[in-house]
Design a protein around this motif. Structure first.
Motif, PDB file in Angstrom:
ATOM      1  N   VAL A  34       0.842  -1.204   0.000  1.00  0.00           N
ATOM      2  CA  VAL A  34       0.000   0.000   0.000  1.00  0.00           C
ATOM      3  C   VAL A  34       0.876   1.252   0.000  1.00  0.00           C
ATOM      4  O   VAL A  34       0.623   2.194  -0.750  1.00  0.00           O
ATOM      5  CB  VAL A  34      -0.966  -0.010   1.209  1.00  0.00           C
ATOM      6  CG1 VAL A  34      -1.588   1.356   1.439  1.00  0.00           C
ATOM      7  CG2 VAL A  34      -2.048  -1.053   1.014  1.00  0.00           C
ATOM      8  N   LEU A  35       1.922   1.270   0.829  1.00  0.00           N
ATOM      9  CA  LEU A  35       2.798   2.442   0.896  1.00  0.00           C
ATOM     10  C   LEU A  35       3.538   2.662  -0.425  1.00  0.00           C
ATOM     11  O   LEU A  35       3.625   3.798  -0.917  1.00  0.00           O
ATOM     12  CB  LEU A  35       3.794   2.294   2.046  1.00  0.00           C
ATOM     13  CG  LEU A  35       3.205   2.332   3.451  1.00  0.00           C
ATOM     14  CD1 LEU A  35       4.285   2.044   4.488  1.00  0.00           C
ATOM     15  CD2 LEU A  35       2.535   3.668   3.731  1.00  0.00           C
ATOM     16  N   VAL A  36       4.057   1.597  -1.010  1.00  0.00           N
ATOM     17  CA  VAL A  36       4.793   1.730  -2.275  1.00  0.00           C
ATOM     18  C   VAL A  36       3.863   2.203  -3.387  1.00  0.00           C
ATOM     19  O   VAL A  36       4.219   3.101  -4.160  1.00  0.00           O
ATOM     20  CB  VAL A  36       5.493   0.396  -2.650  1.00  0.00           C
ATOM     21  CG1 VAL A  36       5.989   0.410  -4.079  1.00  0.00           C
ATOM     22  CG2 VAL A  36       6.635   0.125  -1.687  1.00  0.00           C
ATOM     23  N   LEU A  37       2.655   1.630  -3.475  1.00  0.00           N
ATOM     24  CA  LEU A  37       1.703   2.074  -4.494  1.00  0.00           C
ATOM     25  C   LEU A  37       1.302   3.528  -4.273  1.00  0.00           C
ATOM     26  O   LEU A  37       1.136   4.285  -5.230  1.00  0.00           O
ATOM     27  CB  LEU A  37       0.477   1.163  -4.512  1.00  0.00           C
ATOM     28  CG  LEU A  37       0.713  -0.260  -5.026  1.00  0.00           C
ATOM     29  CD1 LEU A  37      -0.555  -1.095  -4.888  1.00  0.00           C
ATOM     30  CD2 LEU A  37       1.220  -0.248  -6.453  1.00  0.00           C
ATOM     31  N   GLY A  38       1.153   3.927  -3.016  1.00  0.00           N
ATOM     32  CA  GLY A  38       0.843   5.322  -2.704  1.00  0.00           C
ATOM     33  C   GLY A  38       1.956   6.260  -3.135  1.00  0.00           C
ATOM     34  O   GLY A  38       1.695   7.337  -3.676  1.00  0.00           O
ATOM     35  N   LEU A  70      -6.067   3.110   4.585  1.00  0.00           N
ATOM     36  CA  LEU A  70      -5.832   1.696   4.310  1.00  0.00           C
ATOM     37  C   LEU A  70      -4.827   1.098   5.294  1.00  0.00           C
ATOM     38  O   LEU A  70      -4.996  -0.033   5.753  1.00  0.00           O
ATOM     39  CB  LEU A  70      -5.338   1.506   2.873  1.00  0.00           C
ATOM     40  CG  LEU A  70      -6.373   1.690   1.771  1.00  0.00           C
ATOM     41  CD1 LEU A  70      -5.701   1.683   0.400  1.00  0.00           C
ATOM     42  CD2 LEU A  70      -7.439   0.610   1.844  1.00  0.00           C
ATOM     43  N   ALA A  71      -3.791   1.864   5.617  1.00  0.00           N
ATOM     44  CA  ALA A  71      -2.787   1.387   6.573  1.00  0.00           C
ATOM     45  C   ALA A  71      -3.430   1.117   7.931  1.00  0.00           C
ATOM     46  O   ALA A  71      -3.173   0.081   8.560  1.00  0.00           O
ATOM     47  CB  ALA A  71      -1.657   2.402   6.708  1.00  0.00           C
ATOM     48  N   LEU A  72      -4.267   2.026   8.393  1.00  0.00           N
ATOM     49  CA  LEU A  72      -4.937   1.827   9.683  1.00  0.00           C
ATOM     50  C   LEU A  72      -5.850   0.606   9.626  1.00  0.00           C
ATOM     51  O   LEU A  72      -5.915  -0.172  10.583  1.00  0.00           O
ATOM     52  CB  LEU A  72      -5.732   3.072  10.070  1.00  0.00           C
ATOM     53  CG  LEU A  72      -4.905   4.309  10.411  1.00  0.00           C
ATOM     54  CD1 LEU A  72      -5.812   5.496  10.674  1.00  0.00           C
ATOM     55  CD2 LEU A  72      -4.001   4.050  11.608  1.00  0.00           C
ATOM     56  N   ARG A  73      -6.528   0.426   8.516  1.00  0.00           N
ATOM     57  CA  ARG A  73      -7.402  -0.744   8.368  1.00  0.00           C
ATOM     58  C   ARG A  73      -6.582  -2.041   8.398  1.00  0.00           C
ATOM     59  O   ARG A  73      -6.982  -3.016   9.037  1.00  0.00           O
ATOM     60  CB  ARG A  73      -8.192  -0.636   7.075  1.00  0.00           C
ATOM     61  CG  ARG A  73      -9.226  -1.731   6.924  1.00  0.00           C
ATOM     62  CD  ARG A  73     -10.154  -1.440   5.798  1.00  0.00           C
ATOM     63  NE  ARG A  73     -11.225  -0.606   6.331  1.00  0.00           N
ATOM     64  CZ  ARG A  73     -12.194  -0.118   5.607  1.00  0.00           C
ATOM     65  NH1 ARG A  73     -12.226  -0.342   4.312  1.00  0.00           N
ATOM     66  NH2 ARG A  73     -13.144   0.601   6.146  1.00  0.00           N
TER      67      ARG A  73
END
Length: 149
Positions: A34-38, A70-73
């Motif tokens: 998620v972080l890399v795609l962000g 998304l990270a929190l989820r």
């Protein structure tokens, strides 16, 4: 309770079982994706935003919001807000105490952080902070007026 550890020995941490380690690996891997795609989405959109809007970031701020939500989820944490949202420009003053606070604050709405100038030079973190629009200030009383402007 004091914020400083005063004992010579460290407490025993519970060991993680096999399935706990598997969950950590899956959630950690998903979080990294998620972080890399962000980051990729932000970099691509900044190519458009920068020439058109300058330092303003009307779109990439929302990418940060989505990534942080998304990270929190993924971390199984719920974002709860109380109070009235601001309906105009303003300042939120918060002294965060961990990396998790950054996700929580960014998940609420697009915002800019203000950080000490040393953070800009930190490997990885400094680059991410610059990418998300962090404003860096030097903690020098002689420069306070200029930095406020």
């Amino acid at each position: 309770m004091t914020p400083t550890w005063h004992s010579e020995s460290f407490p025993d941490y519970p060991s993680l079982g096999f399935w706990a380690r598997v969950r950590v690996a899956i959630r950690g891997g998903a979080l990294m994706i998620v972080l890399v795609l962000g980051v990729i989405a932000t970099l691509l959109l900044r190519l458009i935003e920068a020439p058109v809007f300058g330092n303003s970031r009307p779109w990439t701020g929302w990418i940060t919001v989505v990534v942080c939500r998304l990270a929190l989820r993924l971390l199984k944490l719920r974002l709860t807000r109380t109070g009235q949202p601001m309906d105009h420009r303003g300042v939120i003053v918060a002294n965060h105490s961990s990396w998790l606070d950054i996700f929580v604050l960014n998940a609420a709405a697009p915002l800019y952080f203000v950080s000490k100038s040393e953070v800009a030079g930190w490997p990885g973190i400094g680059w991410l902070a610059r990418l998300t629009g962090t404003v860096f200030v030097r903690r020098d009383a002689r420069e306070a007026g200029q930095q406020a402007r």
